[in-house]
Design a protein around this motif. Structure first.
Motif, PDB file in Angstrom:
ATOM      1  N   LEU A  64      52.704  47.871   9.978  1.00  0.00           N
ATOM      2  CA  LEU A  64      52.717  46.588  10.673  1.00  0.00           C
ATOM      3  C   LEU A  64      51.305  46.080  10.925  1.00  0.00           C
ATOM      4  O   LEU A  64      50.452  46.815  11.431  1.00  0.00           O
ATOM      5  N   LEU A  65      51.065  44.816  10.599  1.00  0.00           N
ATOM      6  CA  LEU A  65      49.798  44.173  10.898  1.00  0.00           C
ATOM      7  C   LEU A  65      50.000  43.149  12.009  1.00  0.00           C
ATOM      8  O   LEU A  65      50.926  42.339  11.954  1.00  0.00           O
ATOM      9  N   HIS A 116      47.416  41.018  12.683  1.00  0.00           N
ATOM     10  CA  HIS A 116      46.730  39.875  12.083  1.00  0.00           C
ATOM     11  C   HIS A 116      45.869  40.380  10.928  1.00  0.00           C
ATOM     12  O   HIS A 116      45.743  41.587  10.723  1.00  0.00           O
ATOM     13  N   TYR A 117      45.273  39.450  10.187  1.00  0.00           N
ATOM     14  CA  TYR A 117      44.615  39.813   8.940  1.00  0.00           C
ATOM     15  C   TYR A 117      43.091  39.745   9.044  1.00  0.00           C
ATOM     16  O   TYR A 117      42.414  39.346   8.107  1.00  0.00           O
ATOM     17  N   HIS A 118      42.534  40.141  10.167  1.00  0.00           N
ATOM     18  CA  HIS A 118      41.086  40.278  10.279  1.00  0.00           C
ATOM     19  C   HIS A 118      40.663  41.625   9.704  1.00  0.00           C
ATOM     20  O   HIS A 118      41.391  42.617   9.804  1.00  0.00           O
ATOM     21  N   ILE A 119      39.470  41.665   9.151  1.00  0.00           N
ATOM     22  CA  ILE A 119      39.007  42.771   8.329  1.00  0.00           C
ATOM     23  C   ILE A 119      39.130  44.140   8.999  1.00  0.00           C
ATOM     24  O   ILE A 119      39.523  45.126   8.368  1.00  0.00           O
ATOM     25  N   ASP A 120      38.818  44.229  10.299  1.00  0.00           N
ATOM     26  CA  ASP A 120      38.809  45.536  10.956  1.00  0.00           C
ATOM     27  C   ASP A 120      40.201  46.114  11.170  1.00  0.00           C
ATOM     28  O   ASP A 120      40.331  47.301  11.484  1.00  0.00           O
ATOM     29  N   HIS A 121      41.236  45.313  10.965  1.00  0.00           N
ATOM     30  CA  HIS A 121      42.607  45.786  11.167  1.00  0.00           C
ATOM     31  C   HIS A 121      43.341  46.098   9.862  1.00  0.00           C
ATOM     32  O   HIS A 121      44.477  46.569   9.896  1.00  0.00           O
ATOM     33  N   ILE A 122      42.708  45.841   8.732  1.00  0.00           N
ATOM     34  CA  ILE A 122      43.425  45.948   7.457  1.00  0.00           C
ATOM     35  C   ILE A 122      42.772  46.893   6.461  1.00  0.00           C
ATOM     36  O   ILE A 122      43.291  47.074   5.353  1.00  0.00           O
ATOM     37  N   LEU A 123      41.686  47.545   6.836  1.00  0.00           N
ATOM     38  CA  LEU A 123      40.922  48.339   5.881  1.00  0.00           C
ATOM     39  C   LEU A 123      41.722  49.500   5.279  1.00  0.00           C
ATOM     40  O   LEU A 123      41.444  49.938   4.168  1.00  0.00           O
ATOM     41  N   GLY A 149      54.326  54.848   0.200  1.00  0.00           N
ATOM     42  CA  GLY A 149      55.233  54.169  -0.718  1.00  0.00           C
ATOM     43  C   GLY A 149      55.948  52.969  -0.151  1.00  0.00           C
ATOM     44  O   GLY A 149      57.075  52.675  -0.540  1.00  0.00           O
ATOM     45  N   ILE A 150      55.292  52.259   0.761  1.00  0.00           N
ATOM     46  CA  ILE A 150      55.914  51.061   1.348  1.00  0.00           C
ATOM     47  C   ILE A 150      54.882  49.937   1.414  1.00  0.00           C
ATOM     48  O   ILE A 150      53.680  50.177   1.465  1.00  0.00           O
ATOM     49  N   GLY A 151      55.375  48.696   1.418  1.00  0.00           N
ATOM     50  CA  GLY A 151      54.498  47.543   1.497  1.00  0.00           C
ATOM     51  C   GLY A 151      54.117  47.222   2.930  1.00  0.00           C
ATOM     52  O   GLY A 151      54.697  47.738   3.888  1.00  0.00           O
ATOM     53  N   VAL A 152      53.138  46.352   3.054  1.00  0.00           N
ATOM     54  CA  VAL A 152      52.627  45.948   4.366  1.00  0.00           C
ATOM     55  C   VAL A 152      53.487  44.826   4.941  1.00  0.00           C
ATOM     56  O   VAL A 152      53.870  43.886   4.240  1.00  0.00           O
ATOM     57  N   THR A 153      53.768  44.927   6.238  1.00  0.00           N
ATOM     58  CA  THR A 153      54.526  43.909   6.961  1.00  0.00           C
ATOM     59  C   THR A 153      53.593  43.151   7.902  1.00  0.00           C
ATOM     60  O   THR A 153      52.790  43.749   8.616  1.00  0.00           O
ATOM     61  N   GLY A 154      53.698  41.824   7.885  1.00  0.00           N
ATOM     62  CA  GLY A 154      52.871  41.008   8.762  1.00  0.00           C
ATOM     63  C   GLY A 154      53.126  39.543   8.491  1.00  0.00           C
ATOM     64  O   GLY A 154      54.159  39.178   7.921  1.00  0.00           O
ATOM     65  N   VAL A 167      49.981  41.299   2.362  1.00  0.00           N
ATOM     66  CA  VAL A 167      51.267  41.332   3.066  1.00  0.00           C
ATOM     67  C   VAL A 167      52.390  41.146   2.057  1.00  0.00           C
ATOM     68  O   VAL A 167      52.426  40.167   1.318  1.00  0.00           O
ATOM     69  N   GLU A 168      53.305  42.090   2.019  1.00  0.00           N
ATOM     70  CA  GLU A 168      54.463  42.020   1.118  1.00  0.00           C
ATOM     71  C   GLU A 168      55.735  41.615   1.848  1.00  0.00           C
ATOM     72  O   GLU A 168      56.625  41.018   1.258  1.00  0.00           O
ATOM     73  N   HIS A 169      55.808  41.972   3.134  1.00  0.00           N
ATOM     74  CA  HIS A 169      57.015  41.682   3.915  1.00  0.00           C
ATOM     75  C   HIS A 169      56.626  40.739   5.049  1.00  0.00           C
ATOM     76  O   HIS A 169      55.997  41.142   6.028  1.00  0.00           O
ATOM     77  N   ASP A 170      57.002  39.491   4.908  1.00  0.00           N
ATOM     78  CA  ASP A 170      56.619  38.453   5.857  1.00  0.00           C
ATOM     79  C   ASP A 170      57.520  38.470   7.086  1.00  0.00           C
ATOM     80  O   ASP A 170      58.749  38.544   6.965  1.00  0.00           O
ATOM     81  N   VAL A 171      56.924  38.422   8.273  1.00  0.00           N
ATOM     82  CA  VAL A 171      57.705  38.323   9.511  1.00  0.00           C
ATOM     83  C   VAL A 171      57.136  37.197  10.361  1.00  0.00           C
ATOM     84  O   VAL A 171      55.961  36.861  10.279  1.00  0.00           O
ATOM     85  N   LYS A 172      58.020  36.639  11.194  1.00  0.00           N
ATOM     86  CA  LYS A 172      57.659  35.498  12.040  1.00  0.00           C
ATOM     87  C   LYS A 172      58.209  35.697  13.445  1.00  0.00           C
ATOM     88  O   LYS A 172      58.999  36.620  13.695  1.00  0.00           O
TER      89      LYS A 172
END
Length: 217
Positions: A58-59, A61-68, A78-83, A112-117
């Motif tokens: 789970l993300l 947000h997509y700022h650099i320090d949270h996604i490295l 074996g799973i995609g990123v959700t955010g 992000v592969e799995h979009d959530v809102k």
């Protein structure tokens, strides 16, 4: 019962969390900011030793320090990123963000592969995860609220005694008024005994922030 393990990552002392159920071993990761090898080894060893079954990355947000560490986690588990897909697409590309903050990196960063809102609900084992969106530090600041476990992961929206910065400019999605409004109307309305796990610094509670946080009182 859900337990939460905190890992401090990269130059910005970003909090990566592994939340897990001790009985079922169901687990998810929030904001994998692992940049250095020892940071990744610490998280991977923790997951492997407990034989945790990671269902979500789970993300907030997509700022650099949270996604490295997104690429490492996706590959290993074996799973995609959700955010927020919109947040990731609207944001400056990671390398440009790194330059902006004077950071060097060679990590493989996942999209992000799995979009959530706002209003979406995820499930990890028997644990319900509600998505709350408080934009203003980023284009979308997703908070993940587990009402039955009385915890919320707030990323860089709400901190112990403070809130996320909104002075990085429009290119990084900053809007101070929107940020404060979202915190007041969406987070400060949660029960006082909800534990807050922020993207930086120590944990806190909604009740404590209602009483003492000067930005949202």
């Amino acid at each position: 019962m859900l337990k939460v393990e905190q890992f401090r990552c990269n130059e910005f002392a970003e909090n990566c969390f592994v939340a897990y159920d001790e009985e079922t071993n169901d687990a998810f990761i929030v904001d994998p900011g692992m940049k250095f090898e020892q940071e990744w080894k610490a998280v991977k060893s923790f997951v492997d030793e407990r034989q945790l079954k990671i269902s979500h990355i789970l993300l907030t947000h997509y700022h650099i320090d949270h996604i490295l560490g997104t690429g490492l986690c996706s590959e290993a588990f074996g799973i995609g990123v959700t955010g927020s897909l919109e947040d990731s697409l609207a944001m400056l590309i990671p390398r440009m963000q790194a330059v902006m903050f004077g950071m060097e990196y060679d990590n493989k960063i996942g999209r992000v592969e799995h979009d959530v809102k706002e209003g979406d609900v995820l499930v990890c084992g028997g644990h319900r995860i509600e998505v709350i969106d408080c934009p203003g530090h980023s284009f979308h600041g997703l908070c993940y609220y587990l009402p039955d476990d009385k915890i919320v992961f707030t990323g860089d929206v709400l901190f112990y005694g403070s809130i996320g910065r909104s002075d990085f400019g429009a290119k990084l999605g900053c809007d101070g008024e929107r940020l404060v409004e979202g915190i007041k109307t969406k987070l400060m309305t949660l029960p006082d005994d909800v534990t807050v796990f922020p993207g930086h610094g120590p944990k806190t509670s909604i009740g404590l922030e209602k009483q003492h946080n000067p930005f949202v009182r």
